[in-house]
Design a protein around this motif. Structure first.
Motif, mmCIF file in Angstrom:
data_model
loop_
_atom_site.group_PDB
_atom_site.id
_atom_site.type_symbol
_atom_site.label_atom_id
_atom_site.label_comp_id
_atom_site.label_asym_id
_atom_site.label_seq_id
_atom_site.Cartn_x
_atom_site.Cartn_y
_atom_site.Cartn_z
ATOM 1 N N ALA A 34 6.019 -89.313 15.529
ATOM 2 C CA ALA A 34 6.033 -88.693 14.202
ATOM 3 C C ALA A 34 5.360 -87.329 14.202
ATOM 4 N N SER A 35 5.707 -86.555 13.170
ATOM 5 C CA SER A 35 5.001 -85.307 12.882
ATOM 6 C C SER A 35 4.910 -85.169 11.371
ATOM 7 N N PHE A 36 3.875 -84.467 10.918
ATOM 8 C CA PHE A 36 3.626 -84.277 9.488
ATOM 9 C C PHE A 36 3.540 -82.794 9.180
ATOM 10 N N ILE A 37 4.147 -82.394 8.047
ATOM 11 C CA ILE A 37 3.976 -81.043 7.530
ATOM 12 C C ILE A 37 3.784 -81.141 6.018
ATOM 13 N N PHE A 38 3.231 -80.103 5.460
ATOM 14 C CA PHE A 38 3.098 -80.003 4.007
ATOM 15 C C PHE A 38 4.230 -79.129 3.481
ATOM 16 N N ILE A 39 4.866 -79.583 2.399
ATOM 17 C CA ILE A 39 5.876 -78.783 1.708
ATOM 18 C C ILE A 39 5.569 -78.837 0.213
ATOM 19 N N PRO A 40 5.399 -77.698 -0.439
ATOM 20 C CA PRO A 40 5.203 -77.697 -1.895
ATOM 21 C C PRO A 40 6.467 -78.240 -2.580
ATOM 22 N N SER A 41 6.285 -78.946 -3.665
ATOM 23 C CA SER A 41 7.421 -79.568 -4.347
ATOM 24 C C SER A 41 8.480 -78.545 -4.753
ATOM 25 N N VAL A 42 8.065 -77.350 -5.127
ATOM 26 C CA VAL A 42 9.036 -76.330 -5.555
ATOM 27 C C VAL A 42 9.936 -75.866 -4.402
ATOM 28 N N HIS A 43 9.560 -76.159 -3.168
ATOM 29 C CA HIS A 43 10.347 -75.743 -2.005
ATOM 30 C C HIS A 43 11.058 -76.905 -1.315
ATOM 31 N N LEU A 44 10.837 -78.114 -1.782
ATOM 32 C CA LEU A 44 11.388 -79.279 -1.081
ATOM 33 C C LEU A 44 12.907 -79.237 -1.002
#
Length: 107
Positions: A34-44
């Motif tokens: 697995a890998s994790f990243i952060f994405i702001p909801s406005v960019h999902l």
């Protein structure tokens, strides 16, 4: 390997959570899993091709319902009582289970 987005509105705690989970992935040698990243909801919507599953912070439940038809990946709300407390392997297992269910029935 499953690519997991931690999604939030503002991003302070969720970006820290994503960074913490990615650090744990490396420390536990789970990079092939697995890998994790952060994405702001406005960019999902525009960035959903970067991940296999999106785990949304609890306060985004309405956002998820209002935008469900815009996603071609599974979107899951992290239960409020578990947000930030779940170990990395549990996040990975949940994401794998969500993806497997979604692949069986994407609706």
């Amino acid at each position: 390997m499953i690519r997991i987005a931690i999604v939030c509105g503002g991003g302070f705690s969720s970006s820290a959570l994503a960074a913490h989970l990615e650090k744990d992935v490396k420390a536990m040698h789970l990079e092939d899993r697995a890998s994790f990243i952060f994405i702001p909801s406005v960019h999902l919507k525009d960035r959903q091709d970067e991940v296999d599953v999106a785990l949304l912070c609890p306060h985004l439940q309405i956002f998820a319902k209002q935008n469900a038809d815009k996603f071609h990946i599974p979107v899951y709300i992290i239960p409020p009582r578990l947000y930030g407390l779940v170990p990395v392997d549990a996040f990975i297992e949940d994401a794998e289970d969500i993806l497997a269910l979604y692949q069986k029935d994407p609706h």
